[in-house]
Design a protein around this motif. Structure first.
Motif, PDB file in Angstrom:
ATOM      1  N   GLY A 181     -20.120   7.045  51.069  1.00  0.00           N
ATOM      2  CA  GLY A 181     -19.945   7.497  52.458  1.00  0.00           C
ATOM      3  C   GLY A 181     -19.266   6.436  53.307  1.00  0.00           C
ATOM      4  O   GLY A 181     -18.453   6.744  54.178  1.00  0.00           O
ATOM      5  N   THR A 192     -25.297  14.450  50.169  1.00  0.00           N
ATOM      6  CA  THR A 192     -23.920  14.908  50.349  1.00  0.00           C
ATOM      7  C   THR A 192     -23.847  16.429  50.253  1.00  0.00           C
ATOM      8  O   THR A 192     -24.646  17.060  49.545  1.00  0.00           O
ATOM      9  N   TYR A 204     -17.404   7.957  56.371  1.00  0.00           N
ATOM     10  CA  TYR A 204     -18.387   8.835  57.012  1.00  0.00           C
ATOM     11  C   TYR A 204     -19.432   8.034  57.779  1.00  0.00           C
ATOM     12  O   TYR A 204     -20.049   8.532  58.709  1.00  0.00           O
ATOM     13  N   THR A 240     -19.238  16.097  53.480  1.00  0.00           N
ATOM     14  CA  THR A 240     -20.180  15.747  54.539  1.00  0.00           C
ATOM     15  C   THR A 240     -21.244  14.829  53.950  1.00  0.00           C
ATOM     16  O   THR A 240     -21.845  15.166  52.919  1.00  0.00           O
ATOM     17  N   TYR A 241     -21.445  13.686  54.586  1.00  0.00           N
ATOM     18  CA  TYR A 241     -22.435  12.710  54.126  1.00  0.00           C
ATOM     19  C   TYR A 241     -23.485  12.542  55.223  1.00  0.00           C
ATOM     20  O   TYR A 241     -23.127  12.374  56.386  1.00  0.00           O
TER      21      TYR A 241
END
Ligand SMILES: [Zn+2]
Length: 261
Positions: free
Chosen positions: A221, A243, A226, A176-177
């Protein structure tokens, strides 16, 4: 399989309450100051739980442990004010002390069952080369407490609770960014509230490290998809990210694919 998508779990930017468990009084700001600023602006409830008393944070100086603990306590609240923290829980284990993971886990189960947050945030204890025992123990105890808090064991510690997701910061396996460009100043302000740690000659170097790391994460990312392709322009040079490794509770046990999740 992406378990979080399969379970239809909310993105971490959409949660309404978050419990942030840090080994020392400044880890949450360093690891997640941007995310927490965003969540605060969106009205989420933010609770900080701090595992140790931070007494080793000023080693070598002519100052008692009691005084250091007091100073760091105040700094933690000042940083929390900047990030919109509504409640502080201090477990007061000795910084760098000989406490056990199971002891800490039990304490955390009680906190999880009482606070009942939508998301728990902590350090990633499975980062290779993470040598700090407080970070190793905290991350592992938080993950274990997620499992124990859900089942029926330790009924004297409260009614069982299922917290669906955990987010680890300072992780080598991010999935997850978060674009924190517009929240960078606030994150730095919160970090700098820990004057005893950062108001010294090392600060320019530390700042540069934080900045370069965040820039690198943003670029990563983009590469990983992302962030949107339209951001691939010159401005990207100055954009910053945090992150996280976000896992559903299901991925915390007998789920080797979690590394690649
Ligand atoms: Zn720490």
């Amino acid at each position: 399989m992406n378990m979080r998508a399969f379970l239809n779990l909310p993105h971490i930017l959409e949660v309404k309450s978050i419990l942030c468990v840090q080994p020392h009084p400044d880890d949450n700001e360093i690891g997640a100051g941007g995310l927490l600023s965003i969540l605060n602006d969106k009205g989420a409830k933010i609770v900080f739980a701090t595992v140790t008393d931070g007494r080793r944070g000023l080693s070598g100086r002519d100052i008692s442990h009691e005084e250091i603990i007091k100073i760091r306590h105040k700094e933690k609240e000042e940083a929390g004010r900047i990030l919109g923290v509504s409640k502080y829980i201090d477990l007061l284990f000795e910084d760098g002390g000989d406490y056990s993971i199971s002891e800490l886990t039990e304490n955390l189960v009680k906190i999880f069952r009482s606070i009942r947050p939508e998301l728990v945030l902590t350090v990633d204890p499975w980062t290779p080369y993470e040598a700090h025992p407080d970070h190793q123990k905290t991350g592992k105890a938080v993950a274990a407490a997620m499992l124990v808090a859900r089942n029926l064991s330790l009924p004297h510690l409260g009614e069982s609770v299922t917290i669906e997701q955990i987010a680890f910061y300072s992780t080598p396996y991010p999935n997850t960014y978060i674009d924190i460009t517009n929240y960078w100043e606030r994150k730095i302000e919160a970090i700098r509230a820990h004057k005893s740690q950062f108001e010294n000659h090392n600060w320019p170097l530390i700042y540069q490290l934080f900045y370069e790391q965040s820039k690198k994460w943003y670029k990563e990312g983009i590469e990983k998809g992302y962030f949107e392709a339209k951001d691939k322009n010159i401005e990207v040079q100055e954009r910053l990210a945090e992150t996280y490794k976000v896992l559903s509770i299901w991925e915390l046990h007998m789920f080797p694919d979690a590394v690649f999740s």
